[in-house]
Design an enzyme around this catalytic site. Sequence first.
Site, PDB file in Angstrom:
ATOM      1  N   HIS A  90       0.815  -1.217   0.000  1.00 40.13           N
ATOM      2  CA  HIS A  90       0.000   0.000   0.000  1.00 40.13           C
ATOM      3  C   HIS A  90       0.849   1.268   0.000  1.00 40.13           C
ATOM      4  O   HIS A  90       0.341   2.354  -0.291  1.00 40.13           O
ATOM      5  CB  HIS A  90      -0.985   0.004   1.180  1.00 40.13           C
ATOM      6  N   ASP A 121       0.319  -7.658   1.666  1.00 40.57           N
ATOM      7  CA  ASP A 121       0.712  -6.253   1.759  1.00 40.57           C
ATOM      8  C   ASP A 121       2.232  -6.079   1.729  1.00 40.57           C
ATOM      9  O   ASP A 121       2.804  -5.345   2.527  1.00 40.57           O
ATOM     10  CB  ASP A 121       0.132  -5.610   3.014  1.00 40.57           C
ATOM     11  N   SER A 213       4.667   2.808   7.747  1.00 43.86           N
ATOM     12  CA  SER A 213       4.359   1.610   6.958  1.00 43.86           C
ATOM     13  C   SER A 213       5.574   1.153   6.147  1.00 43.86           C
ATOM     14  O   SER A 213       6.201   1.944   5.455  1.00 43.86           O
ATOM     15  CB  SER A 213       3.204   1.897   6.004  1.00 43.86           C
TER      16      SER A 213
END
Length: 584
Positions: A90, A121, A213
């Site tokens: 993402h 992910d 992230s």
Amino acid sequence: NKLPPEERSSGFGIEKGRPRKSAPTPQRPPRPPVTNPDDNVPLGPVVKVYTVSSRPNYKLPWQDLDPEEFSGSGAVIHANGKPRVLTNAHVIDGHTFVRVRKQGCPKFYIARVLAVASDCDCALLSVAESDEDEFFRDMEPFVLSDRNAPDLQEEVMVLGYPTGGDSICCTEGIVSRVELLQYDSPHHYWSGEFRGLHLLCVQIDAAVNNGNSGGPVLGDHGEIVGIVFAGLDSGEAESVGYVIPSEVLRHFVDDLRRNDGHYVGFPWVPFSYQTCDNPSVREWSGLSADVTGVRVTDVDALSDAFGRLQYGDVVSEINGIHVANDGTVLFRGRERVGFEYLISRLFVGDKYVLGVNRAGKKFIVELQARTKNYLAPPPVAASRVSSSQGDIVKGWPSFFTFAGLVFVALEDYLQSFTHEEDRYIPSKMIVKFCQGKKSFPDEQVVVLMKILADEVNVGYELQTDSQVISVNDVAVRNLRHLAVLVETCSDRFLRFQMDNGSTVVIDMLKGRNASQQILERYRVRAPMSDDILEVVRSASVPLNTQPVEDVLAVPSTPFSTAFLTKVIIMSQFEMCCREKPFIL
């Protein structure tokens, strides 16, 4: 005030809003030495990832949304013997341009996206081949831990580039939970509990914010025990971050190695089930006190379990490991996780054995691990993946228009709704998305998404948001099939049978004459997406001689009309988003 591009952070995977203060942490003993004795923390292999993203406009699938800029973190690891940057999928969602920068280095390097795995992910990046020696020089890549996950209450350190500054940030925390959790991002809160791949996940109490992230989470010896990928909204909990553990990361890297750089995915359970906690269920199923397991309620029609497992079978073992009545298996001696974990550890094509109890008789079934069979695949971010053939564009929505009628596949139709518009989605579409399974390999649910108003289609406004069952009495297999049926139609009238019992009828001659004018009036750049156009062109020469099945190269399996009729009250879905990672 907007931050300059170099200071913006990704709004994906981590809580939105201003940086929050983490809860006070107790004093801890000094950390053991890390692998690099000259530094307290190995910062060199931690990079910042800058992404320019252009996502599709699913409401108007012939357009793109305005480009966005955001950033995340990454860690340099060894993948197939070469240094590569590991980050979240993402973080590069919808990317059109990606750059990376090392800690303490003023230079930006253009990045290549080598692989994207939306189900876990993860993404793997590199830089231009001419820059690889310079970029990775004097950099010692992190080592992925050989453990499946860090221990409960183990101290960990989170490295990354969260919002609030441009330099690297270090925070500490402890492991507070290890369990299975959904990874493939639920773009709508109602999808989470009903579908989606559940993989091993680690919860930590370290401060995690926008931009963290993809950042590495280090164990006591400087090894990567996971990477950050999500956090809870501060309105629900404080200091809750979610980490992809090293076992999942190794699976991602090994999958690429096994398949020459192409990502295949995690396997999943080929049947639906219910737990056998209730004594009445156990007695009714004929289970003795020494038999535990889960009860099969449905079997994937496209899997090798179809015809070998039956409704009511009790799966009591997987590869010799006992499955409890609540559907869990023993994990690390003292913990328990869902039995799906045993399947997710395998690679596609691996063999595994189920111990099954049917009507008091025990037998084994050997199956081959396969990926999950979605009727409507989970959303995959539009992306460009570098290869020897150049950049390959993936994930852009397919569409087909005729006489102002706009048709799309179910997965793209649902993407056209924002979070605030969830309540307007027809419940029948949610049921198909959450619980539907394919009856044949290329099956799609085709939806009449919208109507570009014109005299030729007047009166059909209420037929939008419905599935197209057939065209001129021919069952629709998928969007490509519908396009070919329309474009090769020689009848006077074109009839679309909808799932609500209505029929949309268009005069073919008037429809063809009006189509171009409608496209120009509504500024639609093309009557169909490029992939649909390619199929239609291949069918245009043998118009009256070649069967549609031959054009599409698919078996002539009858179309499945066994649609789910369960009505799901939207208020029930509100429970799905509680205590779930806040992933956009």
